[in-house]
Design an enzyme around this catalytic site. Sequence first.
Site, PDB file in Angstrom:
ATOM      1  N   ASP A   1      -8.485  -8.977   3.590  1.00 18.42           N
ATOM      2  CA  ASP A   1      -8.310  -7.897   4.555  1.00 18.42           C
ATOM      3  C   ASP A   1      -9.471  -7.831   5.554  1.00 18.42           C
ATOM      4  O   ASP A   1     -10.297  -6.921   5.463  1.00 18.42           O
ATOM      5  CB  ASP A   1      -8.200  -6.556   3.795  1.00 18.42           C
ATOM      6  CG  ASP A   1      -7.729  -5.424   4.689  1.00 18.42           C
ATOM      7  OD1 ASP A   1      -7.236  -5.719   5.786  1.00 18.42           O
ATOM      8  OD2 ASP A   1      -7.871  -4.255   4.286  1.00 18.42           O
TER       9      ASP A   1
ATOM     10  N   GLU B   1     -13.027  -2.398  11.632  1.00 19.96           N
ATOM     11  CA  GLU B   1     -12.896  -1.660  10.375  1.00 19.96           C
ATOM     12  C   GLU B   1     -13.977  -2.036   9.362  1.00 19.96           C
ATOM     13  O   GLU B   1     -14.630  -1.163   8.793  1.00 19.96           O
ATOM     14  CB  GLU B   1     -11.506  -1.908   9.785  1.00 19.96           C
ATOM     15  CG  GLU B   1     -11.310  -1.265   8.429  1.00 19.96           C
ATOM     16  CD  GLU B   1      -9.937  -1.554   7.828  1.00 19.96           C
ATOM     17  OE1 GLU B   1      -9.116  -2.202   8.487  1.00 19.96           O
ATOM     18  OE2 GLU B   1      -9.716  -1.119   6.683  1.00 19.96           O
TER      19      GLU B   1
ATOM     20  N   GLU C   1       0.823  -1.209   0.000  1.00 21.31           N
ATOM     21  CA  GLU C   1       0.000   0.000   0.000  1.00 21.31           C
ATOM     22  C   GLU C   1       0.859   1.263   0.000  1.00 21.31           C
ATOM     23  O   GLU C   1       0.612   2.216   0.751  1.00 21.31           O
ATOM     24  CB  GLU C   1      -0.969  -0.014   1.189  1.00 21.31           C
ATOM     25  CG  GLU C   1      -1.888  -1.233   1.152  1.00 21.31           C
ATOM     26  CD  GLU C   1      -2.944  -1.271   2.247  1.00 21.31           C
ATOM     27  OE1 GLU C   1      -2.702  -0.713   3.322  1.00 21.31           O
ATOM     28  OE2 GLU C   1      -4.001  -1.887   2.013  1.00 21.31           O
TER      29      GLU C   1
HETATM   30  C1  GCV Z   1      -2.810   0.378   8.539  1.00 23.17           C
HETATM   31  C2  GCV Z   1      -6.080  -2.184   5.293  1.00 23.17           C
HETATM   32  C3  GCV Z   1      -6.555  -0.980   6.050  1.00 23.17           C
HETATM   33  C4  GCV Z   1      -5.428   0.030   6.241  1.00 23.17           C
HETATM   34  C5  GCV Z   1      -4.298  -0.674   6.993  1.00 23.17           C
HETATM   35  C6  GCV Z   1      -3.874  -1.879   6.168  1.00 23.17           C
HETATM   36  C7  GCV Z   1      -2.810  -2.680   6.881  1.00 23.17           C
HETATM   37  O1  GCV Z   1      -5.773  -1.847   3.992  1.00 23.17           O
HETATM   38  O2  GCV Z   1      -7.628  -0.415   5.387  1.00 23.17           O
HETATM   39  O3  GCV Z   1      -5.913   1.116   6.965  1.00 23.17           O
HETATM   40  O4  GCV Z   1      -3.229   0.185   7.205  1.00 23.17           O
HETATM   41  O5  GCV Z   1      -4.970  -2.725   5.944  1.00 23.17           O
HETATM   42  O6  GCV Z   1      -3.188  -3.607   7.573  1.00 23.17           O
HETATM   43  O7  GCV Z   1      -1.645  -2.362   6.755  1.00 23.17           O
END
Ligand code: GCV
Length: 839
Positions: free
Chosen positions: A372, A400, A293
């Site tokens: 995720d 989340e 990411e």
């Molecule tokens: C901290 C997902 C979440 C992100 C998170 C990522 C991760 O994409 O939406 O907010 O980042 O996972 O676990 O690194």
Amino acid sequence: MRRVLLLLAMLLPLSLAAEDGHAGWLRYARLSAQDAQAYASLPQIISVEGSSQVDRCAAQELAHGLSSMLGHPFAVAPTAGRNTAHAPAFDLRLASRNDAMPPESYRFKREGNDYVILGADTRGVLYGVFHLLELVATLQPLPKSTTASAPAAPIRWVNQWDNLDGSIERGYAGRSIFFDGGKVRDDLSRVSDYGRLLASIGINGLTVNNVNADLRTLEPEELAGFTRIADELRPWGIRLSLSIDLSSPEVVGHLKTFDPLDPAVAAWWSKTVDEIYTRIPDFAGFVVKADSEGRPGPSHYDRTPAEAANVLARPLQKHGGIVLYRGFVYNHHLDWHDLKADRARAGYDNFHALDGKFEPNVVLQIKHGPIDFQVREPVSPLFAAMRHTSQTVELEITQEYTGQQRHMVFLVPMWKWALDTDLRAENRSTPLKEIVEGRSFHQPLGGFVAVANVGMDTNWLHHPMAMANLYGYGRLAWNPDEPAEKIIDTWTRLTFGNKPEVVRTIDALQLESWRDYENYTGPLGIGTLTDIIGVHYGPGVGSAENNGWGQWFRADRQGVGMDRTVATGTGYIGQYPPQLAAIYESLKTCPDDLLLFMHHVPYTYRLHNGDTVIQHIYNSHYEGAAAVATYAPRWLALKPDIDPERFEKVLELFHYQAGHAIVWRDAVNTWFHTISGIPDELHRVDNFPDRMEAESMQADGYRTVAVTPIETASGGHAVECEQGSGCSLSAKAGRSGEYRIAVQYFDLREGNAHFTLLVNGAPIAAWTADDTLPPASNDLKLDGHTSTRYTTMPVLLHPGDTITLRGMPDGKDPAAIDYLSFLPAGKQATDTASATTMR
Ligand code: GCV
């Protein structure tokens, strides 16, 4: 100070005093005189052999807890050492070698009139104390002797995703308890309180900063702040760890490179690690998110994750530190036209060839599912592939994708489902829990990590019920075999008391909640169906498709689901060991709950339960929303037995959840109705005779607007008020009888719009759209995140009565309205919100 508090606690009467949730499950509520009788002969002196901070903390906790629950004083003997007094005592003792106890374990025994809590080490003593207090709080007899209770695995950590500026990524309960304005807070009292809660469930490590780590994390002035946090956690047996960015040698160390194979980079990490240990001697280690990411990583230099992890691990090794390297590495620019592209494959593809190439103090931290934290995912196949590498499973307490602590979703059953999944590596039993315990493949380290994200909200997680997830996580990390029923039962008793009706009701609500949430969001393994490129909260069905993020479910006019088979699909299923792969590959044996994760099928395909896929999607959304509509009435029955503050807070959230479940239900069903063209056999989807659309009412100052995504508003439209002085809608009722009127409106955080509902000019309800219920994240749009419902008490209507709804905008909240629904009072209406009551 502790003493004064203790005396105050003892003087408090036995009543339902307001409780703000700050104590979590460590309330130590006073037992009734009758219940306390069972513990009347407990010794009132606590002697403690060890002299460490942890030992003293354990002794103080025991004194405080027992005094508070039993209503008479218990005191810690003034000097540390073995109990030599003649008076009976609680004796907190450290085991000798001969006791041969596993690390961090404890056991109880009686010696004459003494009660001995024997810890393998100081943490063991502390955990034994908390367990004893739990037994008293839940009215259990104290055992004469026990065998050792030992944790399942050495790593039992919590990650916080807190940023130095005080915000929290995916945090839903206020700002950071650790940081503010770019540095560690001056007042860390909540950190110590958090440490106490975590210690009580056996957590021994805490990563305090976001895995998307701030580049300043390793700057000396930040390290000084982290040292203060470590000092607050140490008395609770919790070691601090930090998330770090792999480019730190370049950014903080001003080197020309962060190539893990460059000697200058290795030297920089070595020097930095040594410096950390001079400040924080019990530092636990690093958590690393890299090549993920947008984070920099070893791929920049064509190096492997093992090479990156090892350069960190080597200097940590001599200090007893570890590296948790995250397996969450994937390409978020996938080509969605490519039917072989598959994000779920990424973990295995990126790591399996590296098995055996990591230093012994590197542990791979793997999210439980391959995507995720969706509402339902299979277990990641990577766990079965890494047989020479220690592993932890990463779970997500912060909700989340599961309602962001505005919806109640008890996640322990989901985690247990994952932990019990038998991956069948080497054609033998290898359930996930045994892999991460290090048992399946004989790995020395391993265990559990969960992302918690508590915040400054007094009650830590916003929804009082969400604390069961934090508690339950700790219990599972200690013993993944513990039944979910037992875990929730203990939590409920500790949190809301031992009254049988209270315990029965709350246990049942919590245990049903994950399946309910799955039903009204994303059943059949399709994914949560939330807005995946936005805040991950309300419905946003189409957002998962046709972009590079790879959370596709590939719906078209004929069918739905990702074909991950080896035969015709992405081949993902082939990453599992053969026996499990065979189950998933065949439509005959693939469980319905994972069908659309593994296969692409026509909407008319029949599930094992006999329904077609499309009808199941419709039905499960109605079932889920109907189930949630029962939460508030069931909770209402507990009113006499719950303190008013927590009672009202939970009631408000349950009303809200019932309304938002309808938003979910309708958005998802409309979306699939539109794409498949197949009607609901039960004629419910897109057919709402109870509704009056806001845009069809006579408007004064309101204007009609299109809502996107279109399925998140009834008929795709809503109205917004354009006059600062307020607007109104009116219409003739056109029906007679007793009705509850549900008003579906949009609640935007930046402003507190006000609404009044009138019948023939007489107000029957008024409410403010404040920011406590809809998403914790700021969203200034009319959509599935902000759509909210208010339901009145029953009102008697006659044909020709005038219904008027007045809206007063405030700030950026335009007092927007979607529709009114007239729900016959007294019977379960087709629109399931009928079970909600007046707020
Ligand atoms: C901290 C997902 C979440 C992100 C998170 C990522 C991760 O994409 O939406 O907010 O980042 O996972 O676990 O690194």
